[in-house]
Design a protein around this motif. Sequence first.
Motif, PDB file in Angstrom:
ATOM      1  N   PHE A  47      -1.852   1.233  17.155  1.00 22.39           N
ATOM      2  CA  PHE A  47      -3.035   2.065  17.453  1.00 22.39           C
ATOM      3  C   PHE A  47      -3.808   1.516  18.654  1.00 22.39           C
ATOM      4  O   PHE A  47      -5.023   1.695  18.749  1.00 22.39           O
ATOM      5  CB  PHE A  47      -3.969   2.118  16.236  1.00 22.39           C
ATOM      6  CG  PHE A  47      -3.327   2.705  15.003  1.00 22.39           C
ATOM      7  CD1 PHE A  47      -2.826   4.003  15.015  1.00 22.39           C
ATOM      8  CD2 PHE A  47      -3.216   1.964  13.836  1.00 22.39           C
ATOM      9  CE1 PHE A  47      -2.221   4.546  13.885  1.00 22.39           C
ATOM     10  CE2 PHE A  47      -2.617   2.499  12.711  1.00 22.39           C
ATOM     11  CZ  PHE A  47      -2.119   3.790  12.735  1.00 22.39           C
ATOM     12  N   ARG A 113      -7.252   9.763  15.048  1.00 24.92           N
ATOM     13  CA  ARG A 113      -5.874   9.518  15.476  1.00 24.92           C
ATOM     14  C   ARG A 113      -5.076  10.805  15.309  1.00 24.92           C
ATOM     15  O   ARG A 113      -5.536  11.747  14.675  1.00 24.92           O
ATOM     16  CB  ARG A 113      -5.259   8.345  14.710  1.00 24.92           C
ATOM     17  CG  ARG A 113      -5.176   8.541  13.204  1.00 24.92           C
ATOM     18  CD  ARG A 113      -4.569   7.311  12.509  1.00 24.92           C
ATOM     19  NE  ARG A 113      -4.434   7.539  11.084  1.00 24.92           N
ATOM     20  CZ  ARG A 113      -3.987   6.631  10.222  1.00 24.92           C
ATOM     21  NH1 ARG A 113      -3.638   5.430  10.644  1.00 24.92           N
ATOM     22  NH2 ARG A 113      -3.882   6.910   8.937  1.00 24.92           N
ATOM     23  N   ASN A 151       3.510   6.262  14.881  1.00 26.35           N
ATOM     24  CA  ASN A 151       3.181   5.749  13.557  1.00 26.35           C
ATOM     25  C   ASN A 151       2.972   6.920  12.603  1.00 26.35           C
ATOM     26  O   ASN A 151       2.226   7.857  12.925  1.00 26.35           O
ATOM     27  CB  ASN A 151       1.896   4.918  13.588  1.00 26.35           C
ATOM     28  CG  ASN A 151       1.617   4.282  12.237  1.00 26.35           C
ATOM     29  OD1 ASN A 151       2.233   3.284  11.877  1.00 26.35           O
ATOM     30  ND2 ASN A 151       0.734   4.886  11.474  1.00 26.35           N
ATOM     31  N   ALA A 152       3.631   6.855  11.461  1.00 24.32           N
ATOM     32  CA  ALA A 152       3.466   7.879  10.423  1.00 24.32           C
ATOM     33  C   ALA A 152       3.509   9.286  11.017  1.00 24.32           C
ATOM     34  O   ALA A 152       2.564  10.071  10.887  1.00 24.32           O
ATOM     35  CB  ALA A 152       2.174   7.638   9.652  1.00 24.32           C
ATOM     36  N   ASN A 252       8.168   4.588  11.089  1.00 29.88           N
ATOM     37  CA  ASN A 252       7.843   4.476   9.659  1.00 29.88           C
ATOM     38  C   ASN A 252       7.736   5.855   9.012  1.00 29.88           C
ATOM     39  O   ASN A 252       6.855   6.631   9.304  1.00 29.88           O
ATOM     40  CB  ASN A 252       6.567   3.646   9.430  1.00 29.88           C
ATOM     41  CG  ASN A 252       5.388   4.125  10.244  1.00 29.88           C
ATOM     42  OD1 ASN A 252       5.539   4.822  11.247  1.00 29.88           O
ATOM     43  ND2 ASN A 252       4.192   3.760   9.826  1.00 29.88           N
ATOM     44  N   ARG A 254       7.830   8.488   5.516  1.00 32.31           N
ATOM     45  CA  ARG A 254       7.430   8.584   4.104  1.00 32.31           C
ATOM     46  C   ARG A 254       8.500   9.362   3.359  1.00 32.31           C
ATOM     47  O   ARG A 254       9.230  10.132   3.960  1.00 32.31           O
ATOM     48  CB  ARG A 254       6.106   9.359   3.986  1.00 32.31           C
ATOM     49  CG  ARG A 254       4.885   8.561   4.374  1.00 32.31           C
ATOM     50  CD  ARG A 254       4.215   7.971   3.151  1.00 32.31           C
ATOM     51  NE  ARG A 254       3.083   7.143   3.556  1.00 32.31           N
ATOM     52  CZ  ARG A 254       1.832   7.572   3.614  1.00 32.31           C
ATOM     53  NH1 ARG A 254       1.545   8.817   3.270  1.00 32.31           N
ATOM     54  NH2 ARG A 254       0.868   6.777   3.989  1.00 32.31           N
ATOM     55  N   GLU A 315       5.377  -0.980   5.873  1.00 29.87           N
ATOM     56  CA  GLU A 315       4.026  -0.952   5.295  1.00 29.87           C
ATOM     57  C   GLU A 315       4.157  -0.986   3.787  1.00 29.87           C
ATOM     58  O   GLU A 315       4.105   0.053   3.124  1.00 29.87           O
ATOM     59  CB  GLU A 315       3.258   0.310   5.716  1.00 29.87           C
ATOM     60  CG  GLU A 315       2.746   0.270   7.111  1.00 29.87           C
ATOM     61  CD  GLU A 315       1.772   1.407   7.437  1.00 29.87           C
ATOM     62  OE1 GLU A 315       1.151   1.958   6.510  1.00 29.87           O
ATOM     63  OE2 GLU A 315       1.654   1.735   8.623  1.00 29.87           O
ATOM     64  N   LYS A 317       2.196  -1.726   0.747  1.00 28.74           N
ATOM     65  CA  LYS A 317       0.763  -1.918   0.545  1.00 28.74           C
ATOM     66  C   LYS A 317       0.546  -3.211  -0.248  1.00 28.74           C
ATOM     67  O   LYS A 317       1.103  -3.397  -1.331  1.00 28.74           O
ATOM     68  CB  LYS A 317       0.135  -0.712  -0.159  1.00 28.74           C
ATOM     69  CG  LYS A 317       0.311   0.599   0.633  1.00 28.74           C
ATOM     70  CD  LYS A 317      -0.254   0.518   2.037  1.00 28.74           C
ATOM     71  CE  LYS A 317      -0.132   1.751   2.897  1.00 28.74           C
ATOM     72  NZ  LYS A 317       1.158   2.251   3.300  1.00 28.74           N
ATOM     73  N   TRP A 323      -7.876   5.580  -0.719  1.00 33.14           N
ATOM     74  CA  TRP A 323      -8.085   7.029  -0.658  1.00 33.14           C
ATOM     75  C   TRP A 323      -7.883   7.738  -2.001  1.00 33.14           C
ATOM     76  O   TRP A 323      -7.720   8.941  -2.056  1.00 33.14           O
ATOM     77  CB  TRP A 323      -7.218   7.668   0.419  1.00 33.14           C
ATOM     78  CG  TRP A 323      -5.849   7.054   0.617  1.00 33.14           C
ATOM     79  CD1 TRP A 323      -5.507   6.189   1.597  1.00 33.14           C
ATOM     80  CD2 TRP A 323      -4.659   7.254  -0.158  1.00 33.14           C
ATOM     81  NE1 TRP A 323      -4.182   5.829   1.496  1.00 33.14           N
ATOM     82  CE2 TRP A 323      -3.631   6.479   0.433  1.00 33.14           C
ATOM     83  CE3 TRP A 323      -4.361   8.018  -1.290  1.00 33.14           C
ATOM     84  CZ2 TRP A 323      -2.338   6.433  -0.069  1.00 33.14           C
ATOM     85  CZ3 TRP A 323      -3.062   7.974  -1.785  1.00 33.14           C
ATOM     86  CH2 TRP A 323      -2.075   7.190  -1.177  1.00 33.14           C
ATOM     87  N   PHE A 353       1.135  -4.367   4.433  1.00 30.76           N
ATOM     88  CA  PHE A 353       0.040  -3.719   5.151  1.00 30.76           C
ATOM     89  C   PHE A 353      -1.250  -3.934   4.387  1.00 30.76           C
ATOM     90  O   PHE A 353      -1.289  -3.641   3.185  1.00 30.76           O
ATOM     91  CB  PHE A 353       0.308  -2.219   5.275  1.00 30.76           C
ATOM     92  CG  PHE A 353      -0.824  -1.465   5.907  1.00 30.76           C
ATOM     93  CD1 PHE A 353      -0.878  -1.276   7.283  1.00 30.76           C
ATOM     94  CD2 PHE A 353      -1.855  -0.948   5.130  1.00 30.76           C
ATOM     95  CE1 PHE A 353      -1.938  -0.591   7.866  1.00 30.76           C
ATOM     96  CE2 PHE A 353      -2.917  -0.269   5.709  1.00 30.76           C
ATOM     97  CZ  PHE A 353      -2.953  -0.088   7.082  1.00 30.76           C
ATOM     98  N   GLU A 363     -10.796   1.734   6.926  1.00 26.89           N
ATOM     99  CA  GLU A 363      -9.919   1.143   5.900  1.00 26.89           C
ATOM    100  C   GLU A 363     -10.399  -0.230   5.430  1.00 26.89           C
ATOM    101  O   GLU A 363      -9.602  -1.098   5.064  1.00 26.89           O
ATOM    102  CB  GLU A 363      -8.474   1.114   6.427  1.00 26.89           C
ATOM    103  CG  GLU A 363      -7.933   2.527   6.583  1.00 26.89           C
ATOM    104  CD  GLU A 363      -6.564   2.630   7.233  1.00 26.89           C
ATOM    105  OE1 GLU A 363      -5.967   1.597   7.552  1.00 26.89           O
ATOM    106  OE2 GLU A 363      -6.098   3.771   7.431  1.00 26.89           O
ATOM    107  N   PHE A 366      -9.318  -1.281   1.809  1.00 27.09           N
ATOM    108  CA  PHE A 366      -7.896  -1.282   1.487  1.00 27.09           C
ATOM    109  C   PHE A 366      -7.537  -2.697   1.026  1.00 27.09           C
ATOM    110  O   PHE A 366      -8.017  -3.675   1.589  1.00 27.09           O
ATOM    111  CB  PHE A 366      -7.124  -0.996   2.783  1.00 27.09           C
ATOM    112  CG  PHE A 366      -6.027   0.005   2.629  1.00 27.09           C
ATOM    113  CD1 PHE A 366      -6.237   1.333   2.934  1.00 27.09           C
ATOM    114  CD2 PHE A 366      -4.776  -0.389   2.179  1.00 27.09           C
ATOM    115  CE1 PHE A 366      -5.223   2.262   2.799  1.00 27.09           C
ATOM    116  CE2 PHE A 366      -3.763   0.528   2.034  1.00 27.09           C
ATOM    117  CZ  PHE A 366      -3.982   1.864   2.346  1.00 27.09           C
TER     118      PHE A 366
HETATM  119  C1  GLA Z   1      -0.494   5.020   6.852  1.00 29.21           C
HETATM  120  C2  GLA Z   1      -0.800   4.409   8.195  1.00 29.21           C
HETATM  121  C3  GLA Z   1      -1.648   3.174   8.093  1.00 29.21           C
HETATM  122  C4  GLA Z   1      -2.829   3.383   7.176  1.00 29.21           C
HETATM  123  C5  GLA Z   1      -2.371   3.943   5.869  1.00 29.21           C
HETATM  124  C6  GLA Z   1      -3.522   4.281   4.963  1.00 29.21           C
HETATM  125  O1  GLA Z   1       0.414   4.296   6.121  1.00 29.21           O
HETATM  126  O2  GLA Z   1       0.396   4.107   8.871  1.00 29.21           O
HETATM  127  O3  GLA Z   1      -2.096   2.836   9.377  1.00 29.21           O
HETATM  128  O4  GLA Z   1      -3.751   4.226   7.789  1.00 29.21           O
HETATM  129  O5  GLA Z   1      -1.660   5.152   6.081  1.00 29.21           O
HETATM  130  O6  GLA Z   1      -3.048   4.785   3.746  1.00 29.21           O
END
Ligand code: GLA
Length: 694
Positions: A47, A113, A151-152, A252, A254, A315, A317, A323, A353, A363, A366
């Motif tokens: 980021f 973002r 990212n994501a 990355n 999901r 990532e 967690k 959230w 992460f 965050e 988190f």
């Molecule tokens: C995704 C993003 C992370 C973070 C998480 C929060 O995994 O890649 O940067 O924001 O969500 O759940």
Amino acid sequence: MYFGVDYYPEHWVYPYAGTAEKPESRWEEDAALMVAAGVNIVRMAEFSWGICEPKEGEYDFGWLKRAMDIMKKAGIKVMLGTPTAAPPLWLSRKHPEILPIDAHGRVRHDGTRRACCLNSDIYWDYTQRIIRAMAGALGKHEQLVAWQIDNALGGHHTESSFNDETRRDWHAWLEAKYETIDRLNDQLGMRWWGQTVTEWQQVPMPREAPTLHNPSLVMDWMRFNSDTVLAYVKMQADLLHELTPSIPVTSNLRALTRRFDHFDVAGALDFVSVDNNATIKTRSSETACELDMLRSLKKTGIRTPDGDNGFWVVEEKAGQVNWQDVNSLVRPQVVRLFTYQLISRGATGVLYFPWRQPRLGTEKFFGAVLQHHGRKDGRTYQEISQVGEEVKLLAPVLKGTKVVADVCILFSHDNDWALHQPLQPNKHFSLREHVQLIYNGFHHRNVPVDFARPTEDLSKYKLVVAPSLHLMAGGEADLLKLYVQNGGTLVGTFNTGLVDEHHIAPDQGYPHDLTDVFGLEVIEFDPLAPGDENHMTFKGAFTTSHLHPAKLWCDVIEAKGCQVLATYAKDFYAGKPAITMNTYGLGKAIYIGTMSHQHFYDDLVVWLRQLVNLHPLLKVPDTVEVSMRQKDDTRIYFLLNHQNSPVRIQFYKPMHDFLSSSTIAGNYDLPPHGVLVLDEHGSLTKPADPNAYP
Ligand code: GLA
């Protein structure tokens, strides 16, 4: 094996850390703590565009290079994210046309973002510029071992936008696919409500409208959006391969939730990476299912930084998310347990992460490896350090091992998109739930499972399960036929073959193109309201432990040569087939015309296991998850206790406990959230007798 964390050094400078004289002094302390925890890789920078290029064309990669140099001194490798998931504000102010427009025609604004339209030529151009600059500045740094693209992807519902450039690309995409307007009108059924077109430019994007758009058109819109994401990923991957050919690229993903074809995107990457949110799942089998799906995205052509097979979890967690309505703490030993779940299902790299709870931004609360205070006495840091020690021991023995499955569950994004359209025969039906019920049956018996698209080569699997392929393309049906003809065993279910690839219903009976394989025709189907139930009466071939209900959907089946294994117990189709089996070529095709409760799928798997001679991994109590990685004569079993209480396991033969270097025999109490890693080498590898266990 790589073991690491997601590190954001830009958050840890004066005034948030360090001192006015030495604003970055915390970084060395972080690196020392990482080394002590067994960390050998960090992911950074995904980021950081606005910090690397604070003004257009004025680059500052110096801070990132300093952070990488510190990592070098500590012996820690680096994965860099291309920072395109967070365009800088100067870019959107100069070119507001890159901001995505939603289906209502509203702009999704900048300041967070992912505020970009992936069809924007300008955004592509600036993407290439920042990647060239970043690779130029850091691409030759000794520590760099991998790139993460963006990212994501697709996060925050950004897979699609309705910008003018999107419309332009949409029309070009349709023209390339259909070549003539007549073909488009025919194949997409545009006569519905008289919405035929005479020019490509007339084809609408499915924006907010008085009622629902033509589902055939919506299917293509989904495919077009997916191809847009794919093209953007390919563009980045090609550029990175050109600039730094020796560095593999990943992104990355999901678990098949984002609205693009994950198999396609995996094909453009050197290896697959995953974001894992196990800490919010209620059942361990849900995470196991997601991991098996993600591992299955790329089965060949894998190129990872250390040459190992498999996928990475970039990532994992490290604690609670931020959230949910209530973000409870993750209990002691659970992060360790989840890490073993990842490794047991084929992960060859794990990064937590984030490294430290940020003091700034959205965050803050988190869970992280380090808390806000950044001290090493925190619970999670201690637990991850323990895993770090264990991973060092395990890595050499895991090298080159992988998960091997004889069973495959089919999943296609086209089908998923078709089933997510409104106006389904039963809106309470969920494909994910159906897949999960079937998956759980195998998971409960510790039978490894892969996932695949119906178009993959399935010949290596003893058993293929195809849950609710509502949308069945002609080519897919042909491949399934071939699989059965050549000796495979296929299990199909209700809600299969109701539309073809254009979302047009068949005129030769359901399931479309497969009636001969299953030896039956579905004459009608009866969706049931939640709570309404029919029942199945079994005809002997199938041993059952419970009375099994028929729920949500009952196919009214006319047998055309198949054997009937179960019938419905009531209603006007009482006595008609509910489950059937047909011999076709050298193989068998089983059809299940209804949905049931979990006990049914557990019984089904016991029967299928005997039918196709599947080997369970180990006999353990139901609450223990077992997975196995193997290579040649080596087998590594992972036994995971997901319960908060001990579980007694009985070992019928002595097994070697890898982590304690001792032998286990007889009764063994696996502690709450405990893990056992058992290794077998050489002559011990005789597979278990499939019929010996209940
Ligand atoms: C995704 C993003 C992370 C973070 C998480 C929060 O995994 O890649 O940067 O924001 O969500 O759940």
